[in-house]
Scaffold this motif. Structure first.
Motif, PDB file in Angstrom:
ATOM      1  N   GLN A 406      13.988 -21.830   4.124  1.00 15.25           N
ATOM      2  CA  GLN A 406      15.544 -21.780   3.988  1.00 15.25           C
ATOM      3  C   GLN A 406      15.914 -20.384   4.094  1.00 15.25           C
ATOM      4  O   GLN A 406      15.377 -19.254   3.432  1.00 15.25           O
ATOM      5  CB  GLN A 406      15.966 -22.320   2.590  1.00 15.25           C
ATOM      6  CG  GLN A 406      17.639 -22.421   2.572  1.00 15.25           C
ATOM      7  CD  GLN A 406      18.038 -22.884   1.210  1.00 15.25           C
ATOM      8  OE1 GLN A 406      17.522 -24.067   1.047  1.00 15.25           O
ATOM      9  NE2 GLN A 406      18.647 -22.149   0.403  1.00 15.25           N
ATOM     10  N   SER A 407      17.148 -19.997   5.001  1.00 18.93           N
ATOM     11  CA  SER A 407      17.500 -19.041   5.224  1.00 18.93           C
ATOM     12  C   SER A 407      18.958 -18.906   4.680  1.00 18.93           C
ATOM     13  O   SER A 407      19.849 -19.797   5.030  1.00 18.93           O
ATOM     14  CB  SER A 407      17.726 -18.472   6.884  1.00 18.93           C
ATOM     15  OG  SER A 407      16.112 -18.261   7.109  1.00 18.93           O
ATOM     16  N   ASP A 408      19.408 -17.798   4.139  1.00 24.78           N
ATOM     17  CA  ASP A 408      20.679 -17.648   3.510  1.00 24.78           C
ATOM     18  C   ASP A 408      21.302 -16.382   3.770  1.00 24.78           C
ATOM     19  O   ASP A 408      20.766 -15.257   3.468  1.00 24.78           O
ATOM     20  CB  ASP A 408      20.671 -17.848   2.042  1.00 24.78           C
ATOM     21  CG  ASP A 408      20.042 -19.053   1.284  1.00 24.78           C
ATOM     22  OD1 ASP A 408      20.970 -20.116   1.513  1.00 24.78           O
ATOM     23  OD2 ASP A 408      19.063 -19.268   1.081  1.00 24.78           O
ATOM     24  N   ARG A 409      22.493 -16.379   4.418  1.00 27.74           N
ATOM     25  CA  ARG A 409      23.252 -15.333   4.591  1.00 27.74           C
ATOM     26  C   ARG A 409      24.427 -15.177   3.812  1.00 27.74           C
ATOM     27  O   ARG A 409      25.325 -16.030   4.107  1.00 27.74           O
ATOM     28  CB  ARG A 409      23.635 -15.063   6.159  1.00 27.74           C
ATOM     29  CG  ARG A 409      24.369 -13.648   6.296  1.00 27.74           C
ATOM     30  CD  ARG A 409      24.681 -13.730   7.839  1.00 27.74           C
ATOM     31  NE  ARG A 409      25.680 -12.419   8.261  1.00 27.74           N
ATOM     32  CZ  ARG A 409      26.012 -12.000   9.313  1.00 27.74           C
ATOM     33  NH1 ARG A 409      25.612 -12.531  10.304  1.00 27.74           N
ATOM     34  NH2 ARG A 409      26.708 -10.927   9.412  1.00 27.74           N
ATOM     35  N   PRO A 410      24.553 -14.328   2.764  1.00 30.85           N
ATOM     36  CA  PRO A 410      25.766 -14.145   2.059  1.00 30.85           C
ATOM     37  C   PRO A 410      27.042 -13.708   2.540  1.00 30.85           C
ATOM     38  O   PRO A 410      26.846 -13.032   3.809  1.00 30.85           O
ATOM     39  CB  PRO A 410      25.255 -13.277   0.571  1.00 30.85           C
ATOM     40  CG  PRO A 410      24.293 -12.605   1.301  1.00 30.85           C
ATOM     41  CD  PRO A 410      23.582 -13.125   2.383  1.00 30.85           C
ATOM     42  N   GLY A 411      28.171 -13.685   2.107  1.00 33.15           N
ATOM     43  CA  GLY A 411      29.328 -13.167   2.599  1.00 33.15           C
ATOM     44  C   GLY A 411      30.306 -13.968   3.602  1.00 33.15           C
ATOM     45  O   GLY A 411      29.986 -15.217   3.565  1.00 33.15           O
ATOM     46  N   ALA A 412      31.453 -13.601   4.002  1.00 31.98           N
ATOM     47  CA  ALA A 412      32.483 -14.348   4.854  1.00 31.98           C
ATOM     48  C   ALA A 412      31.946 -14.990   5.856  1.00 31.98           C
ATOM     49  O   ALA A 412      32.171 -16.348   6.549  1.00 31.98           O
ATOM     50  CB  ALA A 412      33.579 -13.487   5.147  1.00 31.98           C
ATOM     51  N   GLN A 413      30.893 -14.397   6.513  1.00 33.38           N
ATOM     52  CA  GLN A 413      30.251 -15.124   7.669  1.00 33.38           C
ATOM     53  C   GLN A 413      28.895 -15.523   7.557  1.00 33.38           C
ATOM     54  O   GLN A 413      27.831 -15.840   8.202  1.00 33.38           O
ATOM     55  CB  GLN A 413      29.738 -13.721   8.787  1.00 33.38           C
ATOM     56  CG  GLN A 413      31.083 -13.389   9.203  1.00 33.38           C
ATOM     57  CD  GLN A 413      30.882 -12.345  10.359  1.00 33.38           C
ATOM     58  OE1 GLN A 413      29.889 -11.829  10.391  1.00 33.38           O
ATOM     59  NE2 GLN A 413      31.890 -12.023  11.285  1.00 33.38           N
ATOM     60  N   GLY A 414      28.814 -15.946   6.153  1.00 31.73           N
ATOM     61  CA  GLY A 414      27.411 -16.717   5.674  1.00 31.73           C
ATOM     62  C   GLY A 414      27.063 -17.809   5.925  1.00 31.73           C
ATOM     63  O   GLY A 414      27.921 -18.663   6.631  1.00 31.73           O
ATOM     64  N   TYR A 415      25.846 -18.253   5.780  1.00 36.35           N
ATOM     65  CA  TYR A 415      25.516 -19.672   6.033  1.00 36.35           C
ATOM     66  C   TYR A 415      23.820 -20.069   5.429  1.00 36.35           C
ATOM     67  O   TYR A 415      23.474 -19.071   4.827  1.00 36.35           O
ATOM     68  CB  TYR A 415      25.213 -19.751   7.655  1.00 36.35           C
ATOM     69  CG  TYR A 415      24.186 -18.627   8.236  1.00 36.35           C
ATOM     70  CD1 TYR A 415      22.862 -18.923   8.095  1.00 36.35           C
ATOM     71  CD2 TYR A 415      24.797 -17.673   8.993  1.00 36.35           C
ATOM     72  CE1 TYR A 415      22.038 -17.959   8.674  1.00 36.35           C
ATOM     73  CE2 TYR A 415      23.934 -16.738   9.392  1.00 36.35           C
ATOM     74  CZ  TYR A 415      22.620 -16.924   9.291  1.00 36.35           C
ATOM     75  OH  TYR A 415      21.626 -15.984   9.803  1.00 36.35           O
ATOM     76  N   THR A 416      23.572 -21.082   5.285  1.00 40.70           N
ATOM     77  CA  THR A 416      22.321 -21.421   4.802  1.00 40.70           C
ATOM     78  C   THR A 416      21.843 -22.689   5.938  1.00 40.70           C
ATOM     79  O   THR A 416      22.479 -23.558   6.322  1.00 40.70           O
ATOM     80  CB  THR A 416      22.417 -22.367   3.498  1.00 40.70           C
ATOM     81  OG1 THR A 416      23.287 -21.505   2.620  1.00 40.70           O
ATOM     82  CG2 THR A 416      21.273 -23.023   3.213  1.00 40.70           C
ATOM     83  N   ILE A 417      20.508 -22.008   6.139  1.00 36.75           N
ATOM     84  CA  ILE A 417      19.978 -23.036   7.304  1.00 36.75           C
ATOM     85  C   ILE A 417      18.706 -23.398   6.824  1.00 36.75           C
ATOM     86  O   ILE A 417      17.869 -22.563   6.304  1.00 36.75           O
ATOM     87  CB  ILE A 417      19.614 -22.184   8.524  1.00 36.75           C
ATOM     88  CG1 ILE A 417      21.025 -21.717   9.162  1.00 36.75           C
ATOM     89  CG2 ILE A 417      18.893 -22.999   9.636  1.00 36.75           C
ATOM     90  CD1 ILE A 417      20.863 -21.019  10.407  1.00 36.75           C
ATOM     91  N   GLY A 418      18.366 -24.755   6.674  1.00 36.55           N
ATOM     92  CA  GLY A 418      17.051 -25.253   6.453  1.00 36.55           C
ATOM     93  C   GLY A 418      16.281 -25.861   7.384  1.00 36.55           C
ATOM     94  O   GLY A 418      16.811 -26.455   8.187  1.00 36.55           O
ATOM     95  N   THR A 419      15.042 -25.444   7.275  1.00 34.73           N
ATOM     96  CA  THR A 419      14.130 -26.098   8.324  1.00 34.73           C
ATOM     97  C   THR A 419      12.906 -26.833   7.698  1.00 34.73           C
ATOM     98  O   THR A 419      12.195 -26.132   6.776  1.00 34.73           O
ATOM     99  CB  THR A 419      13.689 -25.100   9.295  1.00 34.73           C
ATOM    100  OG1 THR A 419      14.628 -24.527  10.082  1.00 34.73           O
ATOM    101  CG2 THR A 419      12.770 -25.755  10.578  1.00 34.73           C
TER     102      THR A 419
END
Length: 805
Positions: A406-419
Motif C-alpha cells: 500500500q502506497s500513500d501520498r498525503p496532500g492535495a494531490q494525494g492518493y492511496t494505491i493498494g496492490t
C-alpha cells in the motif's frame, strides 16, 4: 594499467618463489588406518605428539592413509581415533633419515557409549587436492547458526545483498547437498540453506577445481554441504539446543538418530529453527541531467521485519545385501514459513534537499516454501577393481508467496494505491546417473558415467490493484504465468595415474541442454514462447608434483558453465517498492569460464595459489531506469570478465595451546561490457580470514575468528565498500564428556553491514544494509546411545565399507 599488472604478477611470483626456498631436513609419516578386517577407515583423526605436546594432526583419506608431513628427526607418539572405534596409540616412534610408513588397526567399541570418550580434534580448515574443507564442529562460534551463517564465515565465501553466493571473489557457485544439486538459486536457495542447522552438517567442501565427474555448472566452483550420518554400531543419537539473541530472540535445535545392526543402517535427523530479525536499509538515489548536475533526489529509508519458522527432516537407510551389493534410500523435506512486515518512506527532494513530496509504503507478505526429495541407489562391487553405482533422485519444491503493498501520498494531490499479489509456483526435478570405477594397476584409476535430468516449473503471478480504496481490479501488466521445462544430458570420462612423485588426472565432460519456455498471455501481455538448444565439452585436469618431502606443486585447468536460473528467464515483475521493480530476462544466455590455477604447498604450513579466470557472456546484475524514473533490477549478459587471484594460507601453532589458520585473497577484476553504452570497470579486492583456536584449560577451549573484505565488485554497475566481522566463542565438555556447552558472540562490533554505490543511466544510488548480525548464542549438545555386543555386526561393517556406502 599494464605496469600495475606486471608489478602485481611480479609480487605474486616473488612470494611464490620465496616460499620454495624455505628448505629444511624433514620427513613424512604416512599412517594407514584400518579395521580388524584390514578395510581402510576414512576420516580417522591421527595426532602426533612429542613429549606430550601435540605437534601435528591429519585426517585419513578413502584409502585409509593419513599424511603428517615435514616432521623433524626425533622420537614421537602417534594416536588414531574414529567414532565407534577404540582409540589406539603407538609409542616410541623414531623418525630418522627417511620417510616412515606405519599401520594402525582400530577395533569397534562394544561397550556402552557413555563409558567411553573418544576425543578427536579435527582442525576447522583442512586442505586437499582442489578443495578446502570446513569442519563446523571444530569452531565454537558455529553453535546455533544456520548453514547460511556458516557459509558467511567460511574462507573465501561471500553472500551479497541480492542473495548471490561467490567463492574466492568470483560469483557463480554450484551448491550441492550430499553431492546432489539443489537446482535452486538466489532467494530460494538462501531460504533452503537458512532452514538447515549447522549442527546437522558434517563438513563443507569448497571445491575450486572440480573434476569431470561433477556437473559442469558453477564457474567459480562447487560448495558441497555434507550432512551428518552417525554410523556407529547400535542405537546412538545427538541432541543440540541453542538459544540466541540478536535484535530479537532466536532458537535453533536439531536431533540426530542412528541405528545400526547387522546389515542395516538407519539414520534420522530433524531440525527446527525460529528467528525474528530486523534489517534497516537506507538508499539515496540522485538523478542527473546531461551535464551530470543533480536534478532530483530520492531518499528511501526502509525497515524489514521478518519472522522465520523452519522445519527440516531427513530419513535414510542403507542395506548391505552381500559383501558386493548394497542399496541406499533416503527422504528429506522441509517446511519453511517466512512472514515480513515492512515499512518505507520515499522522499522526493530538490537538489538543495528540500522535500517536494513524500510517499509512505507498507507491505505484508507470507512466503511458504515446502520441499520434498527422495533418493534411491545401489552400489555393486563387480570385482576387486571394479565398482558400479546407480542413483535416481526426485524432488518437488512448492512455493507460495502472498504480498500486499500500500502506497500513500498525503496532500492535495494525494492518493492511496493498494496492490495484492498471489504468486504460487512449483518445481519438479528428476535425475538418474550411473558411474563406473575401475582401478588400473596399482596406482591408476578410471572413472566414467552418464547422467540425465529433467526440470519442470510453473510460476503463476497474479496481481490486483485498488486506487483510493476503490474496487480491486486485475493488474494485467504485472500479472504473468510462466511455464518452463529443461533437460540436461551428460557423460564423462576421467583417468588418474599416480607415479612416485607425480600425480596426473585428466577428464572430459559433455553436456547437452534443451529448454522450452512459455509465457501465457492475457488481455494486456502478449503470449510468447521460446526454446533453445546448446551443448559443450568441458575438459578438466590437474598435475601434482611432490618436489621433495616439504614442497608440492600443482597445476589445474577446467572449463565451466553457468546456466541462467530458469526463474530469471521469466519476464515477470516483482514489486520491491513504488519506485523499484525486479524483472526477468528471457534473452539470458549461459556464461562460460576457463579456470587456471597454479599452487604450491610448503609443509602443512603455507599454501600459495595464483589463478586466472576468463568469463565470456558474464552474468551481471543490471540496473535500468524506466522513462518514469522507476529503477528496474534485472540480470543479463554484459561481456567479459578477467579475474586474477593470488591467495596464501598459513597454518601454524604459535604455542602448544594455540592454533592459527589465516588466509589472504587478493583479486584484480576487469569487467568489459555493454549496458546502455560501452562500459568498463575494474577493482582490486582484498579478503582476509583468520581463525584462532585456544586450549584455555584441560576442559575449556576458545576461539577468536574474523573476516575482512575490502572494496569489491561482483556486478558491472555496483561497487561495495569494505566490511567484516569479529567472532569469539568458548566450549567445554559436561556430563562426563557426553555433553558440550558452548557460548559464542558473532559480529561483536556490528561491522558485517553491506554498503556501496550503484551506477545507472543518468543516476546513481548510495545504499547501506544494516544486517541483524550481532548475535549471542548459548547451546548445549548431548550424545547418547548404546552399542550392541554381537559379533555379526563386524561382518556387516565389512560389507558396508567394501561397497563404499
Amino acid at each position: 594499467m599494464q605496469g600495475m599488472k606486471k608489478r602485481i604478477i611480479g609480487l605474486m611470483l616473488g612470494v611464490f618463489v620465496a616460499s620454495t626456498t624455505l628448505l629444511a631436513q624433514n620427513y613424512n609419516i604416512i599412517i594407514k588406518v584400518s579395521d580388524e578386517k584390514q578395510l581402510p577407515i576414512e576420516s580417522a583423526v591421527v595426532d602426533l605428539f612429542e613429549k606430550e605436546n601435540k605437534t601435528g594432526t591429519a585426517i585419513s583419506k578413502k584409502n585409509g592413509e593419513a599424511l603428517i608431513a615435514n616432521v623433524k628427526a626425533g622420537t614421537y607418539e602417534i594416536a588414531a581415533s574414529f567414532t565407534g572405534y577404540e582409540p589406539q596409540r603407538i609409542k616410541n616412534v623414531v623418525v630418522a633419515n627417511a620417510d616412515l610408513y606405519l599401520d594402525i588397526k582400530l577395533k569397534p567399541i562394544v561397550s556402552e557409549l557413555a563409558q567411553v570418550t573418544v576425543q578427536s580434534s579435527k582442525p576447522f580448515i583442512q586442505r586437499e587436492q582442489g578443495k578446502l574443507i570446513v569442519n563446523p564442529d571444530a569452531s565454537p562460534t558455529n553453535n546455533g547458526t544456520t548453514v547460511v551463517e556458516l557459509l558467511e564465515k567460511s574462507p573465501g565465501v561471500m553472500i551479497d545483498r541480492n542473495n548471490g553466493i561467490s567463492l574466492r571473489n568470483k560469483s557463480g557457485v554450484l551448491v550441492l547437498i550430499d553431492d546432489k544439486p539443489t537446482y535452486l538459486q538466489g532467494a530460494d536457495l538462501i531460504s533452503l540453506l537458512s532452514s538447515m542447522n549447522t549442527s546437522q552438517v558434517e563438513k563443507i567442501e569448497l571445491i575450486t577445481s572440480p573434476s569431470a565427474k561433477y556437473d559442469a555448472a558453477g564457474n567459480s566452483g562447487i560448495i558441497n554441504i555434507k550432512t551428518k550420518k552417525i554410523k556407529q554400531i547400535g542405537f546412538n543419537g545427538n541432541l543440540t539446543m541453542a538459544a540466541a539473541m540478536g535484535m530479537h530472540p532466536r532458537t535453533n535445535n536439531s536431533l540426530l538418530l542412528n541405528y545400526r545392526k547387522n546389515k542395516w543402517i538407519h539414520y534420522f535427523s530433524y531440525g527446527i529453527n525460529y528467528a525474528k530479525t530486523r534489517m534497516p536499509i537506507y538508499a539515496l538515489r540522485t538523478y542527473f541531467d546531461a551535464a551530470r548536475s543533480p536534478i532530483a533526489i530520492l531518499e528511501q529509508p526502509t525497515f524489514f521485519n521478518n519472522t522465520n519458522l523452519n522445519n527440516t527432516i531427513k530419513y535414510g537407510t542403507e542395506f548391505a545385501a552381500t559383501d558386493k551389493l548394497s542399496f541406499v534410500f533416503s527422504f528429506s523435506g522441509s517446511l519453511i514459513n517466512r512472514k515480513a512486515r515492512n515499512t518505507a518512506t520515499a522522499d522526493w527532494l530538490s537538489p538543495s534537499r528540500t522535500i517536494d513530496s513524500s510517499i509512505y509504503t507498507s507491505s505484508n507478505s507470507e512466503n511458504r516454501f515446502t520441499t520434498g526429495a527422495i533418493s534411491i541407489g545401489s552400489r555393486h562391487k563387480l570385482s576387486k577393481t571394479q565398482q558400479l553405482t546407480i542413483d535416481a533422485d526426485a524432488a518437488r519444491y512448492d512455493l507460495n508467496n502472498e504480498q500486499y503493498f500500500q502506497s500513500d501520498r498525503p496532500g492535495a494531490q494525494g492518493y492511496t494505491i493498494g496492490t495484492l499479489g498471489n504468486i504460487p509456483s512449483f518445481i519438479k526435478i528428476f535425475s538418474v546417473n550411473s558411474n563406473y570405477t575401475q582401478d588400473m594397476g596399482r596406482n591408476g584409476k578410471l572413472e566414467a558415467g552418464v547422467k540425465t535430468s529433467k526440470i519442470d516449473t510453473d510460476n503463476d503471478a497474479g496481481y490486483v490493484v485498488s486506487v483510493n480504496n476503490g474496487l480491486w481490479r486485475p493488474d494485467y501488466a504485472k500479472s504473468n504465468h510462466f511455464v518452463y521445462g529443461e533437460k540436461i544430458h551428460a557423460a564423462f570420462g576421467m583417468y588418474e595415474q599416480k607415479f612416485k612423485r607425480l600425480t596426473v588426472q585428466a577428464g572430459l565432460r559433455y553436456e547437452y541442454t534443451h529448454y522450452d519456455a512459455h509465457q501465457l498471455g492475457n488481455i494486456v501481455v502478449k503470449d510468447s514462447s521460446f526454446s533453445r538448444n546448446y551443448d559443450g565439452f568441458f575438459p578438466s585436469g590437474f598435475v601434482t608434483w611432490e618436489a621433495d618431502s616439504i614442497h608440492t606443486f600443482s597445476f589445474s585447468v577446467g572449463r565451466r558453465i553457468d546456466r541462467p536460473n530458469f526463474q530469471r528467464l521469466n519476464p515477470f515483475v516483482n514489486i520491491i517498492n513504488k519506485y523499484t521493480l525486479e524483472r526477468g530476462n528471457p534473452f539470458f544466455r549461459p556464461q562460460f569460464t576457463w579456470n587456471f590455477e597454479l599452487s604450491h604447498q610448503y609443509k602443512q604450513l603455507l599454501h600459495t595459489t595464483f589463478s586466472y579466470s576468463l568469463i565470456k557472456d558474464y552474468f551481471s546484475q543490471l540496473f535500468l531506469t524506466d522513462p518514469d524514473g522507476t529503477l528496474v533490477y534485472t540480470q543479463g549478459n554484459v561481456g567479459r570478465m578477467h579475474n586474477y587471484t593470488f591467495s596464501t594460507m598459513l597454518t601454524i601453532k604459535p604455542a602448544k595451546w594455540w592454533s592459527l589458520n589465516t588466509e589472504a585473497i587478493y583479486t584484480y577484476k576487469k569487467l568489459i561490457g555493454y549496458v546502455w553504452n560501452n562500459y568498463r570497470s575494474d577493482v582490486s579486492q582484498l579478503t582476509l580470514n583468520m581463525n584462532n583456536q585456544f586450549r584455555i584449560s584441560k576442559k575449556i577451549s576458545g576461539e577468536i575468528s574474523g573476516s575482512y573484505t575490502g572494496r569489491s565488485r561482483n556486478d558491472l554497475q555496483e561497487l561495495l565498500y569494505p566490511f567484516g566481522q569479529l567472532n569469539a566463542g568458548l566450549s567445554m565438555p559436561v556430563m562426563k564428556n557426553n555433553g558440550t556447552l558452548r557460548f559464542s558472540a558473532r559480529d561483536i562490533f556490528k561491522t558485517n553491514w553491506m554498503e556501496g554505490l550503484t551506477d545507472f543511466k543518468d543516476a546513481e544510488e548510495y545504499f547501506i544494509v544494516r544486517r541483524d548480525s550481532r548475535v549471542f548464542t548459548l547451546s548445549f549438545s548431548y550424545r547418547f546411545g548404546k552399542n550392541s555386543k554381537t559379533t555379526r555386526q563386524k561382518s556387516a561393517t565389512e560389507e558396508m565399507r567394501r561397497v563404499e556406502l
